[in-house]
Design an enzyme around this catalytic site. Structure first.
Site, short mmCIF file in Angstrom:
data_model
loop_
_atom_site.label_atom_id
_atom_site.label_comp_id
_atom_site.label_asym_id
_atom_site.label_seq_id
_atom_site.Cartn_x
_atom_site.Cartn_y
_atom_site.Cartn_z
N VAL A 153 36.14 4.17 35.48
CA VAL A 153 37.19 3.73 34.55
C VAL A 153 38.46 4.55 34.76
CG1 VAL A 153 37.76 3.22 32.15
CG2 VAL A 153 35.36 3.22 32.88
N SER A 154 39.55 3.86 35.04
CA SER A 154 40.81 4.51 35.36
C SER A 154 41.86 4.24 34.28
CB SER A 154 41.33 4.01 36.72
OG SER A 154 42.64 4.48 36.97
N PRO A 155 42.77 5.21 34.06
CA PRO A 155 43.91 4.96 33.18
C PRO A 155 45.10 4.34 33.92
CG PRO A 155 43.96 7.23 33.87
CD PRO A 155 42.76 6.61 34.55
N ASP B 220 42.58 6.48 42.29
CA ASP B 220 43.26 7.50 41.49
C ASP B 220 43.68 8.69 42.34
OD1 ASP B 220 42.96 6.07 39.15
OD2 ASP B 220 41.11 7.06 38.56
#
Length: 714
Positions: free
Chosen positions: A286-288, A396
């Site tokens: 899960v990436s921002p 990321d």
């Protein structure tokens, strides 16, 4: 007879009131807990220290955006033993940190706090100093174990727990759950692996990431607000791998916003009574960076391998803001706003017992039964190993050389596979088969110089706070892995009629130890970064499902549980190639604290104020619970009050060596650049102060300070 009938009639009329009274008394007794909360600074060296997370050799600290904190919460029944949850602004909690925290607590409190009832979770910021694990793999890019940083983290967590212990009061805990459904809140960075999961399983969920957010509201019996814990899954990678400033990333910013709101607009970070933790959960994939991954030419990266022109270096994900700082602010603000909404509307009390269970597993030798593996025979976990795609990095933070994600053959990188196996450790055929289809690049469980590169004796732990169950995991579970683990725990609860509509199960990620990623077997087969970083082979997740199920069952039945094998003490086998501070010099014609660049006489609100001081190496004194800077506003009586420090979002403290001829590694001179973003500040007269500590050639450390001229903000 009529008289007796009348008495019975009256009894029937008051019976509901009597039952309601008794129910209320029982409910109150069951929903009242003893609660403590505490916070303390764990900010490490702000200069010349490798950062933990991206494994970038050149990413060394060079200042502070805002400080790192440990936030501790103690919960117990009225007369029961305590449980401790700590959320720390660090990449992960290493096993060395956990064991040493427990050791220090034992010297203070005897057997009150142990490995069994203390849970320490990292927020997963990638912008904190490294070197706090005993296992070499996590210290290589930072050039070794850094004792001073390690001590700062351990002592800070212990002090946060002490503060919580000293502030225990009777109180209640309210829980609320919701969805942070904004598309900018989080995104799956490995969707091509997620889609490999069974169609019928994916159909149960709307998103390929968890949007669930869980919030606890702590208050005393008079309704005074004490603190909050929020769990939401998203990586601490809003700040990318070019950042050199210490930062708590998006979760640290969310905590800062919540604490400033509750402690008052004039409170300084980390100084108020209200403590707000934003804990990590199953953020593995899960990436921002919610704009997605793009190549330099603006086109999307390859869907399967996240490459541009066949290499991973040019493929990078971007956050929702114009730069990393704005992206951090956006993702952090979203978590804060939704947490605040749920906090303000929380009306369901936690009710019931406080329990805990803990054990250690040998994750390289865990036999997994068919009911959990989905096969018809027993299988085993494998000796720790990282695959080729581990070196490919993620969107990321892309990797180096010619490694890419989605690599499931050693034929793709024969040169590097040969070097790694011949120079470090060559996996035996049975382990190659065990880890299949992962092509082993680093056989970390087989590399033993100076000690095993990764651990195999790992902790699992469960807390029960009323109808809330917190499962701590020693790694990064992907979205679907976390869902499967939560469902496994719920099946055990259902077996014992303890699963209700109010039951909540959360995962506390990166807790008590670190062992990389835990992907589902299906995701493992795709061998993206998360699968390649699943150390113990394709049956790692089923092994955790099996062992957590047994642990939860024992906790429900309140049976003793085997403690498992003892983790080895390898504290004497660490290495360190980090040079110390030799000497500081102010430069000819200068003194420490002199202002090189003064502020302008006047600024408008929203302007950036930038000043420069003659300084020394901040490694001489981390200024724990203190600051390297203050922004001060003048009062009507002529005195000054501190309105911001180096823990504030609005300021940046940047450190750099400043010799013109001498190379940096030999240069004893340095400057501190202090920036203040005046957006939202109150107009008035201000000054900026800088604080530091200089080391002489004989090793004496002397504090100093410097002050700018005053300036107006209009």
């Amino acid at each position: 007879i009529n008289a007796e009938y009348g008495v019975l009639k009256k009894m029937r009329s008051v019976l509901p009131l009597l039952l309601f009274f008794l129910f209320t008394v029982v409910l109150t007794q069951q929903s009242n807990y003893r609660i403590g909360r505490g916070i303390y600074d764990i900010t490490g060296p702000a200069a010349e220290t490798g950062m933990m997370g991206y494994a970038m050799v050149g990413q060394h600290t060079a200042g502070i955006h805002f400080r790192l904190r440990a936030r501790a919460f103690i919960v117990s029944e009225s007369n029961g033993p305590p449980t401790v949850y700590v959320s720390g602004d660090m990449c992960f909690c290493s096993q060395a940190v956990k064991l040493n925290v427990v050791k220090k607590l034992a010297s203070l409190y005897g057997s009150l706090y142990t490995a069994d009832n203390v849970m320490i979770s990292g927020t997963h910021t990638h912008s904190g100093p490294a070197g706090y694990s005993y296992y070499p793999l996590y210290d290589i890019t930072s050039f070794g174990f850094f004792q001073e940083n390690f001590d700062t983290i351990v002592n800070g967590i212990v002090t946060a727990i002490q503060r919580a212990h000293n502030n225990i009061v009777p109180g209640r805990i309210l829980i609320n759950t919701g969805l942070l459904a904004d598309p900018q809140s989080n995104i799956n960075r490995s969707p091509s692996a997620y889609v490999a999961n069974p169609a019928e399983e994916k159909a149960q969920y709307k998103w390929d990431v968890d949007k669930d957010i869980t919030v606890l509201r702590f208050e005393d019996l008079n309704g005074k607000e004490l603190g909050s814990i929020t769990w939401f899954s998203v990586h601490g990678t809003s700040m990318n791998n070019t950042n050199l400033l210490i930062s708590g990333d998006n979760k640290g910013y969310a905590s800062m916003l919540f604490e400033r709101l509750k402690n008052g607009p004039n409170s300084l970070p980390g100084k108020g009574e209200f403590v707000a933790a934003f804990g990590q959960s199953n953020e593995g994939d899960v990436s921002p960076n919610t704009k997605g991954a793009f190549c330099d030419n603006g086109k999307p990266c390859d869907y399967v391998k996240s490459t541009c022109g066949g290499t991973s270096q040019g493929c990078r994900a971007y956050g929702p803001g114009k730069d990393d700082f704005e992206s951090t602010k956006i993702i952090g603000s979203q978590q804060f706003q939704e947490a605040l909404n749920l906090y303000n509307t929380a009306n369901v009390p936690l009710v019931g017992s406080v329990l805990n269970k803990h054990t250690y597993l040998d994750m390289e030798n865990t036999i997994v039964r068919p009911e959990f593996s989905g096969l018809t025979y027993n299988v085993s976990t494998c000796v720790g190993a990282l695959g080729d795609s581990f070196a490919g990095g993620t969107t990321d933070g892309p990797g180096d050389f010619d490694f890419t994600q989605g690599t499931n053959s050693t034929n793709v990188n024969p040169f590097w596979n040969f070097i790694a196996s011949e120079a470090l450790a060559k996996p035996p055929p049975e382990q190659v088969n065990c880890s299949h289809p992962k092509p082993i690049l680093l056989y970390t469980g087989g590399i033993t110089f100076p000690v095993r590169w990764t651990g195999k004796i790992l902790p699992i732990q469960v807390f029960k706070w009323g109808q809330l169950y917190i499962a701590s995991v020693p790694g990064e579970f992907t979205t679907m892995s976390g869902r499967r683990l939560r469902n496994s725990i719920k099946r055990v609860l259902a077996k014992y009629n303890m699963l209700t509509n109010d039951t909540v199960v959360v995962i506390a990620g990166l807790a008590n130890a670190y062992s990389h990623y835990i992907a589902t077997p299906e995701e493992y087969g795709v061998q993206r970064y998360e699968g390649a970083s699943t150390l113990f082979g394709p049956h790692t997740l089923p092994a955790y499902q099996q062992e957590f199920s047994s642990l939860v069952e024992a906790m429900i039945q309140q049976k003793t549980y085997p403690p498992g094998p003892t983790p080895p003490d390898i504290s004497g086998d660490t290495f360190n190639f980090i040079p110390g501070v030799l000497v500081d010099e102010p430069g000819i014609g200068y003194n420490f604290g002199d202002v090189v660049t003064q502020p302008k006489p006047q600024y408008s609100v929203g302007d950036l104020v930038r000043v420069v001081f003659v300084t020394a190496n901040p490694r001489n004194n981390y200024r724990t619970e203190d600051t390297f800077l203050t922004v001060e506003r003048q009062l009507t009586n002529g005195s000054f009050v501190v309105v911001y420090d180096d823990g504030s979002w609005e300021t940046k403290y940047k450190w750099a060596r400043s010799c013109e001829i001498i190379p940096d590694f030999m240069c004893p001179e340095s400057q501190a650049t202090i920036e203040w973003d005046t957006t939202g500040a109150e107009p008035g007269v201000y000054r900026i102060q800088h604080f530091g500590d200089a080391k002489s050639l004989l090793g004496k450390i002397t504090p100093f300070s410097g002050t700018t001229e005053t300036f107006k903000l209009v």
